[in-house]
Design a protein around this motif. Structure first.
Motif, PDB file in Angstrom:
ATOM      1  N   TYR A 300       0.847  -1.195  -0.054  1.00 15.52           N
ATOM      2  CA  TYR A 300      -0.203   0.090  -0.162  1.00 15.52           C
ATOM      3  C   TYR A 300       0.813   1.230  -0.073  1.00 15.52           C
ATOM      4  O   TYR A 300       2.278   1.347   0.296  1.00 15.52           O
ATOM      5  N   LEU A 301       0.373   2.392  -0.515  1.00 21.33           N
ATOM      6  CA  LEU A 301       0.899   3.786  -0.526  1.00 21.33           C
ATOM      7  C   LEU A 301      -0.115   4.383   0.560  1.00 21.33           C
ATOM      8  O   LEU A 301      -1.236   4.491   0.270  1.00 21.33           O
ATOM      9  N   SER A 419      -9.304  14.745  -0.185  1.00 22.76           N
ATOM     10  CA  SER A 419     -10.980  14.537  -0.310  1.00 22.76           C
ATOM     11  C   SER A 419     -11.040  13.401   0.543  1.00 22.76           C
ATOM     12  O   SER A 419     -12.439  13.089   0.917  1.00 22.76           O
ATOM     13  N   ARG A 420     -10.393  12.172   0.700  1.00 26.67           N
ATOM     14  CA  ARG A 420     -10.920  10.978   1.411  1.00 26.67           C
ATOM     15  C   ARG A 420      -9.435  10.340   1.972  1.00 26.67           C
ATOM     16  O   ARG A 420      -8.356  10.770   1.721  1.00 26.67           O
ATOM     17  N   ASP A 447      -7.055  11.380  -8.192  1.00 22.03           N
ATOM     18  CA  ASP A 447      -7.525  12.296  -6.886  1.00 22.03           C
ATOM     19  C   ASP A 447      -6.116  12.352  -5.740  1.00 22.03           C
ATOM     20  O   ASP A 447      -5.719  13.468  -5.512  1.00 22.03           O
ATOM     21  N   LEU A 448      -5.293  10.964  -5.761  1.00 24.83           N
ATOM     22  CA  LEU A 448      -4.323  10.846  -4.874  1.00 24.83           C
ATOM     23  C   LEU A 448      -2.893  11.266  -5.405  1.00 24.83           C
ATOM     24  O   LEU A 448      -2.083  12.145  -4.828  1.00 24.83           O
ATOM     25  N   ARG A 449      -3.006  11.331  -7.046  1.00 22.02           N
ATOM     26  CA  ARG A 449      -1.872  11.891  -7.507  1.00 22.02           C
ATOM     27  C   ARG A 449      -1.953  13.449  -7.579  1.00 22.02           C
ATOM     28  O   ARG A 449      -0.991  13.998  -7.304  1.00 22.02           O
ATOM     29  N   ASP A 450      -3.225  14.010  -7.448  1.00 21.34           N
ATOM     30  CA  ASP A 450      -3.197  15.461  -7.340  1.00 21.34           C
ATOM     31  C   ASP A 450      -2.830  15.794  -6.019  1.00 21.34           C
ATOM     32  O   ASP A 450      -2.200  16.792  -5.897  1.00 21.34           O
TER      33      ASP A 450
END
Length: 500
Positions: A300-301, A419-420, A447-450
């Motif tokens: 996991y990251l 956001s999460r 979304d996580l890359r952002d």
């Protein structure tokens, strides 16, 4: 009333063991105290007076609550004599495994193989019964596998004795499911759901199995009781997607709640990443064996709060379900005593800073952003307890970013820039039915890359992470640039931890 010693003393052995078993299934403190009282009463009577099945129930109750008692010593003595059936062997082994006492286990190996050979016909006969019955009969085999693997005593002979019957059971269930599907006129496609930001994807598939990418806000609904309350209402169900993606004849396990819709493991609803699915029962039981004998690799990251010490390489702390839920759902906590063994490996990838809204922090003068220290880490699970990553990281003082259940005090501030919850399972590795090693990787979703692309290298919030790999000065910077560009980080063994 039953917790009263006089009431327990009036019960026959069989009913006393049932009370112990039932009390262990309760999450409340009253269940723990009742089980302890029943165990004390059984010891007072003399454990030699209890039948093997009754003794197995006492050991199972201790294992369920991660406690130990005199029943374990009696169980080990009977196990060494070779008189126990496989179910009783499993209960004793499951209770003893957390002690990591190889001297207690080593003499049991031949007896376990003999017991497995005796029990195989009963297990295979379950292929002609319901899926629920077959799943229940398979549990002791998997519990024995976990117990032996966790103490490092899984020999080739034991592997064959326990794993092969499970695969044969799966084949029998597949044959029965094919016959039922051929006779059924029910449609296998056409399920609908409301609008959603992203759909799951089939990333890889093989004989009887598939790897699926679960986007955030989809629930991996295994149907297990511990899932209740763990997903927000209105979340899309992954089981619906699986039924739509695969026909009933090709994927019978995805139609059955008793088989947890074929899902080998869960991801919390806000999280994203890869999920392993057993489409057919032979593959499902074999993958469960690999999972329970610690052979499935899950990586996991995670972005967590604070700057994690580079020397922090693992967390080994037993976990148990908390007596009180938070936000309507279950909470996992590190147990001061008892608890199931839980082990998490950690590699620190980068120390970074996030620009959080000061308004969300409750500041009197919400003008400037607040610099929040965060760490990007890679995590490999050795065990797979519910909420293990979240509970272990909170335990060491570095809770996951945007985790409303385990880091409620900073949740509103976190949501101003993420956001999460930032948990993404990027890699799975396992063996298929032919014994071939398989691995699948999935990069961070957009979304996580952002989020990573908007992190800063200094608390002054003046330097964003480098987005051009060619302009990176360090390996950590290159990794961050690759993640933002949509590349997975590679294999665990190839990742370098940030040095002190």
């Amino acid at each position: 009333k039953l917790a009263d010693q006089a009431s327990l003393a009036a019960l026959p052995n069989r009913e006393l063991c049932l009370v112990s078993w039932a009390a262990a299934t309760l999450a409340e403190a009253g269940g723990r105290s009742l089980q302890a009282a029943a165990s004390d009463e059984a010891t007072r009577r003399g454990l030699a007076s209890f039948e093997d099945r009754q003794l197995g129930a006492l050991c199972w109750a201790h294992a369920q609550l991660a406690t130990h008692g005199p029943a374990l010593n009696e169980g080990l003595a009977r196990a060494r004599s070779g008189t126990l059936g496989l179910r009783e062997f499993a209960a004793v082994a499951w209770c003893a495994a957390p002690l990591r006492d190889t001297q207690a286990f080593a003499p049991l190996q031949d007896a376990i193989s003999t017991s497995a050979r005796r029990a195989s016909p009963q297990l295979l006969a379950a292929g002609e019964q319901s899926i629920a019955t077959a799943t229940e009969l398979a549990k002791p085999w998997l519990q024995l596998g976990w117990s032996l693997a966790s103490v490092g005593l899984m020999s080739d002979e034991l592997q064959a004795s326990l794993r092969t019957p499970l695969r044969r059971l799966g084949k029998a269930l597949d044959a029965a499911a094919e016959a039922a599907a051929a006779a059924s006129l029910q449609p296998t496609h056409g399920l609908e759901w409301g609008p959603c930001d992203e759909m799951p994807r089939i990333v890889a598939s093989g004989r009887g199995l598939a790897v699926v990418h679960k986007p955030p806000h989809w629930e991996a609904d295994t149907g297990a009781a511990e899932n209740e309350g763990s997903a927000p209402s209105g979340a899309h169900r992954l089981s619906d997607f699986l039924r739509r993606a695969f026909g009933a004849a090709a994927a019978p396990a995805t139609r059955c709640r008793a088989s947890e819709f074929g899902l080998l493991h869960r991801l919390d609803t806000p999280s994203s990443g890869l999920l392993l699915v057993g489409l057919r029962y032979e593959a499902l039981f074999d993958l469960r064996w690999q999972r329970d004998t610690l052979q499935v690799e899950r990586e996991y990251l995670v972005l967590c709060h604070g700057h994690l010490a580079p020397t922090m390489r693992s967390v080994d702390a037993p976990l148990r379900r908390a007596l009180q839920a938070v936000g309507g759902g279950p909470l996992t906590e590190v147990a001061a005593s008892g608890g199931r063994p839980a082990s998490t490996k950690i590699k620190l990838l980068s120390h970074l800073w996030a620009a959080a809204s000061s308004a969300a922090s409750g500041a009197r003068d919400p003008i400037a952003d607040v610099a929040t220290a965060v760490s990007l880490v890679a995590i490999q699970l050795v065990t797979g307890r519910q909420h293990q990553i979240r509970a272990h990281l909170r335990h060491i003082g570095h809770p996951v970013v945007c985790d409303g259940r385990y880091a409620a005090d900073v949740f509103d501030m976190d949501r101003s820039w993420c956001s999460r919850n930032f948990i993404h399972r990027w890699r799975l590795a396992f063996r298929d039915l032919d014994g071939e090693y398989c691995e699948v990787q999935e990069p961070l979703p957009e979304d996580l890359r952002d989020v990573v692309g908007r992190l800063h290298k200094t608390p002054a919030l003046s330097a964003l992470v480098a987005l051009d790999p060619m302009g990176c000065a360090t390996g950590s910077d290159r990794l961050l640039a690759d993640l933002v560009a949509g590349k997975p980080p590679g294999r665990w063994r190839d990742l370098s931890s940030l040095e002190a």
